[in-house]
Design an enzyme around this catalytic site. Structure first.
Site, PDB file in Angstrom:
ATOM      1  N   TYR A   1      -7.611   9.082 -11.791  1.00  0.00           N
ATOM      2  CA  TYR A   1      -6.329   8.400 -11.995  1.00  0.00           C
ATOM      3  C   TYR A   1      -5.614   8.203 -10.674  1.00  0.00           C
ATOM      4  O   TYR A   1      -5.977   8.782  -9.650  1.00  0.00           O
ATOM      5  CB  TYR A   1      -5.449   9.197 -12.961  1.00  0.00           C
ATOM      6  CG  TYR A   1      -4.813  10.431 -12.360  1.00  0.00           C
ATOM      7  CD1 TYR A   1      -3.483  10.419 -11.952  1.00  0.00           C
ATOM      8  CD2 TYR A   1      -5.540  11.611 -12.196  1.00  0.00           C
ATOM      9  CE1 TYR A   1      -2.892  11.535 -11.395  1.00  0.00           C
ATOM     10  CE2 TYR A   1      -4.961  12.741 -11.645  1.00  0.00           C
ATOM     11  CZ  TYR A   1      -3.636  12.699 -11.249  1.00  0.00           C
ATOM     12  OH  TYR A   1      -3.056  13.814 -10.693  1.00  0.00           O
TER      13      TYR A   1
ATOM     14  N   ARG B   1      -8.096   4.938  -2.463  1.00  0.00           N
ATOM     15  CA  ARG B   1      -8.426   6.302  -2.892  1.00  0.00           C
ATOM     16  C   ARG B   1      -8.967   6.315  -4.320  1.00  0.00           C
ATOM     17  O   ARG B   1      -9.885   7.079  -4.644  1.00  0.00           O
ATOM     18  CB  ARG B   1      -7.187   7.202  -2.786  1.00  0.00           C
ATOM     19  CG  ARG B   1      -7.486   8.665  -3.081  1.00  0.00           C
ATOM     20  CD  ARG B   1      -6.286   9.554  -2.856  1.00  0.00           C
ATOM     21  NE  ARG B   1      -5.191   9.250  -3.775  1.00  0.00           N
ATOM     22  CZ  ARG B   1      -4.015   9.871  -3.752  1.00  0.00           C
ATOM     23  NH1 ARG B   1      -3.771  10.808  -2.837  1.00  0.00           N
ATOM     24  NH2 ARG B   1      -3.070   9.558  -4.622  1.00  0.00           N
TER      25      ARG B   1
ATOM     26  N   ARG C   1     -20.799  12.594 -27.817  1.00  0.00           N
ATOM     27  CA  ARG C   1     -20.552  13.753 -26.966  1.00  0.00           C
ATOM     28  C   ARG C   1     -21.860  14.337 -26.424  1.00  0.00           C
ATOM     29  O   ARG C   1     -22.714  14.797 -27.167  1.00  0.00           O
ATOM     30  CB  ARG C   1     -19.785  14.823 -27.740  1.00  0.00           C
ATOM     31  CG  ARG C   1     -19.287  15.958 -26.859  1.00  0.00           C
ATOM     32  CD  ARG C   1     -18.545  17.015 -27.661  1.00  0.00           C
ATOM     33  NE  ARG C   1     -17.916  17.983 -26.773  1.00  0.00           N
ATOM     34  CZ  ARG C   1     -18.550  18.994 -26.186  1.00  0.00           C
ATOM     35  NH1 ARG C   1     -19.854  19.161 -26.391  1.00  0.00           N
ATOM     36  NH2 ARG C   1     -17.903  19.834 -25.391  1.00  0.00           N
TER      37      ARG C   1
ATOM     38  N   HIS D   1     -22.949  16.176 -22.379  1.00  0.00           N
ATOM     39  CA  HIS D   1     -22.451  16.448 -21.033  1.00  0.00           C
ATOM     40  C   HIS D   1     -22.998  15.472 -19.986  1.00  0.00           C
ATOM     41  O   HIS D   1     -22.300  15.102 -19.044  1.00  0.00           O
ATOM     42  CB  HIS D   1     -22.785  17.885 -20.616  1.00  0.00           C
ATOM     43  CG  HIS D   1     -21.891  18.911 -21.230  1.00  0.00           C
ATOM     44  ND1 HIS D   1     -21.932  19.224 -22.574  1.00  0.00           N
ATOM     45  CD2 HIS D   1     -20.924  19.700 -20.687  1.00  0.00           C
ATOM     46  CE1 HIS D   1     -21.040  20.161 -22.840  1.00  0.00           C
ATOM     47  NE2 HIS D   1     -20.406  20.472 -21.700  1.00  0.00           N
TER      48      HIS D   1
ATOM     49  N   LYS E   1      -9.279  12.723  -7.225  1.00  0.00           N
ATOM     50  CA  LYS E   1      -8.093  12.704  -8.097  1.00  0.00           C
ATOM     51  C   LYS E   1      -8.563  12.589  -9.543  1.00  0.00           C
ATOM     52  O   LYS E   1      -8.519  11.529 -10.172  1.00  0.00           O
ATOM     53  CB  LYS E   1      -7.142  11.570  -7.711  1.00  0.00           C
ATOM     54  CG  LYS E   1      -5.707  11.793  -8.173  1.00  0.00           C
ATOM     55  CD  LYS E   1      -4.759  10.853  -7.472  1.00  0.00           C
ATOM     56  CE  LYS E   1      -3.329  10.991  -7.982  1.00  0.00           C
ATOM     57  NZ  LYS E   1      -2.730  12.293  -7.645  1.00  0.00           N
TER      58      LYS E   1
ATOM     59  N   GLU F   1      -2.281  23.755  -1.293  1.00  0.00           N
ATOM     60  CA  GLU F   1      -1.318  22.688  -1.597  1.00  0.00           C
ATOM     61  C   GLU F   1      -0.537  23.059  -2.839  1.00  0.00           C
ATOM     62  O   GLU F   1      -0.807  24.073  -3.487  1.00  0.00           O
ATOM     63  CB  GLU F   1      -2.047  21.355  -1.797  1.00  0.00           C
ATOM     64  CG  GLU F   1      -3.033  21.347  -2.932  1.00  0.00           C
ATOM     65  CD  GLU F   1      -3.793  20.026  -3.056  1.00  0.00           C
ATOM     66  OE1 GLU F   1      -3.381  19.034  -2.427  1.00  0.00           O
ATOM     67  OE2 GLU F   1      -4.800  19.995  -3.791  1.00  0.00           O
TER      68      GLU F   1
END
EC number: 2.6.1.21
Length: 282
Positions: free
Chosen positions: A32, A51, A99, A101, A146, A178
């Protein structure tokens, strides 16, 4: 009427539906970005989308969008929703599949959603500073991506809220990394210190801006590790993010940072940030 961008179309919120089998919902398998809007313009939007595409590449997600196309859809969304001051949230997932993995075979279309939010700037925090806490960094080892996987960040932020703080500054052992939703800085003897760019932190867009402002103001900017003790004994502490901008931290773990007042270098960075908004919004 408010519009949301969903998989190539601008739709109403009631039409913006995703499957329970979307891999973002099931696995957090996605990325995101959060982009600030000032005066109806997108701030540092190119850097954000560069990014965004880097994050996509790091997780093997082909979005078939260019930076220019992402900027264009963002502009349309801001105009449609008449956003003057606010932000755009955009996320992409690996799409809808049963579903499992491992990545879907054959590949499925990524799912992309973007929406806007109107909200004011954090003037009180910028002027008066905030309380912070320190907490052990329990996140995964690819914080440079991110990713939608934010449970570690959520738990750290909730810890901050529990102790009447705005931000949790994380550390691995004694090394500060951070904030739960920000980059963190210690200012000592006129020098800005922040964790170097690696897999332990996100290279924040506002972090990049602060580095450039420091250069413009001839403030030494060192990207090197420092300890929790160094942080607590700093002359000034700040956190930065798209939403927090350049926020001073005046108290840590219940104790004042220096004299508990917003420091002069923080004020210089805030001044430079205002100029950067004017020159880097499109």
């Amino acid at each position: 009427m408010e519009k949301i961008f969903l998989n190539g179309e601008f739709v109403s919120p009631s039409e913006a539906k995703v499957s329970y089998n979307d891999r973002g919902y099931v696995f957090g398998d996605g990325i995101y970005e959060y982009i600030r809007v000032y005066n109806g313009k997108l701030f540092t939007v190119t850097e954000h989308y560069e990014r965004f595409l880097r994050s996509a590449n790091e997780i093997g997600l082909d979005l078939n969008y260019s930076v220019e196309e992402l900027i264009e859809l963002s502009r349309k969304l801001v105009d449609m929703n008449q956003i003057e001051t606010g932000a755009i949230y955009i996320q992409a997932t690996r799409g809808v599949a049963e579903r499992n993995h491992s990545f879907p075979t054959p590949e499925v279309e990524p799912a992309i959603v973007a929406y806007t939010k109107s909200y004011d700037r954090p003037y009180d925090h910028l002027e008066n500073g905030v309380n912070g806490v320190t907490v052990e960094d329990i996140r995964w080892l690819r914080c440079d991506i991110k990713s939608l996987n934010l449970l570690g960040n959520v738990l750290a932020k909730e810890y901050a809220v529990k102790y009447n703080a705005v931000e949790a500054i994380q550390h691995r052992g004694e090394t500060v990394t951070e904030g739960s939703s920000s980059n963190a800085y210690a200012i000592k003897d006129g020098v800005i210190y922040t964790h170097p760019i690696n897999n332990y932190i996100l290279n924040g867009i506002t972090r990049i801006v602060i580095k450039k402002i420091a250069e413009d103001y001839n403030i030494p900017f060192k990207e090197e590790t420092f300890t929790v003790d160094f942080l607590k004994n700093a002359d000034e502490v700040i956190v930065s993010s798209t939403s927090a901008e350049v926020t001073p931290v005046i108290k840590l773990d219940g104790e004042p940072v220096n004299d508990g007042k917003v420091g002069p270098i923080t004020r210089q960075l805030q001044e430079g940030f205002e100029k950067y908004i004017e020159s880097h919004s499109i």
